[in-house]
Design a protein around this motif. Structure first.
Motif, PDB file in Angstrom:
ATOM      1  N   LYS A  10       0.838  -1.204   0.000  1.00  0.00           N
ATOM      2  CA  LYS A  10       0.000   0.000   0.000  1.00  0.00           C
ATOM      3  C   LYS A  10       0.873   1.254   0.000  1.00  0.00           C
ATOM      4  O   LYS A  10       0.602   2.218  -0.722  1.00  0.00           O
ATOM      5  N   TRP A  13       2.383   1.739  -3.468  1.00  0.00           N
ATOM      6  CA  TRP A  13       1.431   2.339  -4.410  1.00  0.00           C
ATOM      7  C   TRP A  13       1.213   3.819  -4.118  1.00  0.00           C
ATOM      8  O   TRP A  13       1.146   4.641  -5.036  1.00  0.00           O
ATOM      9  N   LEU A  14       1.119   4.180  -2.848  1.00  0.00           N
ATOM     10  CA  LEU A  14       0.955   5.582  -2.471  1.00  0.00           C
ATOM     11  C   LEU A  14       2.156   6.400  -2.925  1.00  0.00           C
ATOM     12  O   LEU A  14       2.012   7.494  -3.477  1.00  0.00           O
ATOM     13  N   TRP A  15       3.346   5.860  -2.702  1.00  0.00           N
ATOM     14  CA  TRP A  15       4.584   6.524  -3.126  1.00  0.00           C
ATOM     15  C   TRP A  15       4.593   6.699  -4.656  1.00  0.00           C
ATOM     16  O   TRP A  15       4.944   7.763  -5.163  1.00  0.00           O
ATOM     17  N   THR A  16       4.194   5.675  -5.391  1.00  0.00           N
ATOM     18  CA  THR A  16       4.187   5.724  -6.850  1.00  0.00           C
ATOM     19  C   THR A  16       3.222   6.787  -7.364  1.00  0.00           C
ATOM     20  O   THR A  16       3.572   7.595  -8.231  1.00  0.00           O
ATOM     21  N   PHE A  17       2.008   6.788  -6.831  1.00  0.00           N
ATOM     22  CA  PHE A  17       1.028   7.789  -7.281  1.00  0.00           C
ATOM     23  C   PHE A  17       1.433   9.193  -6.861  1.00  0.00           C
ATOM     24  O   PHE A  17       1.230  10.159  -7.606  1.00  0.00           O
ATOM     25  N   GLY A  18       2.010   9.338  -5.688  1.00  0.00           N
ATOM     26  CA  GLY A  18       2.471  10.655  -5.242  1.00  0.00           C
ATOM     27  C   GLY A  18       3.583  11.191  -6.124  1.00  0.00           C
ATOM     28  O   GLY A  18       3.589  12.370  -6.499  1.00  0.00           O
ATOM     29  N   THR A  19       4.538  10.318  -6.467  1.00  0.00           N
ATOM     30  CA  THR A  19       5.631  10.738  -7.347  1.00  0.00           C
ATOM     31  C   THR A  19       5.106  11.116  -8.720  1.00  0.00           C
ATOM     32  O   THR A  19       5.537  12.118  -9.309  1.00  0.00           O
ATOM     33  N   ALA A  20       4.179  10.340  -9.246  1.00  0.00           N
ATOM     34  CA  ALA A  20       3.591  10.653 -10.549  1.00  0.00           C
ATOM     35  C   ALA A  20       2.863  12.002 -10.504  1.00  0.00           C
ATOM     36  O   ALA A  20       2.971  12.801 -11.440  1.00  0.00           O
ATOM     37  N   ALA A  21       2.149  12.257  -9.414  1.00  0.00           N
ATOM     38  CA  ALA A  21       1.429  13.527  -9.287  1.00  0.00           C
ATOM     39  C   ALA A  21       2.405  14.709  -9.249  1.00  0.00           C
ATOM     40  O   ALA A  21       2.159  15.747  -9.879  1.00  0.00           O
TER      41      ALA A  21
END
Length: 70
Positions: A10, A13-21
């Motif tokens: 989890k 995934w949070l890290w991945t979406f945050g970096t993408a944002a």
């Protein structure tokens, strides 16, 4: 019944979406800043008075300078 995802997954995934944002936001603001720069230059040309060029090689009052400096 699906298994519960681990807390590490989890966080990943949070890290991945945050970096993408952050990357998408940075690209967006870079594009906006690049498009805004030419408009700011044009506005400054229309609003700023022309700069006076001073002749710094010829002093106005030669008495202010020693003879060996002129």
């Amino acid at each position: 019944m699906p298994k519960e995802k681990s807390p590490g997954l989890k966080i990943l995934w949070l890290w991945t979406f945050g970096t993408a944002a952050v990357l998408v936001g940075n690209a967006f603001w870079t594009i906006i800043r690049d498009m805004d720069a030419p408009m700011n230059v044009e506005q400054q040309k229309h609003h700023d008075p022309p700069q006076m060029i001073m002749d710094t090689l010829t002093p106005q009052n030669k008495a202010d300078f020693p003879d060996d400096k002129i």
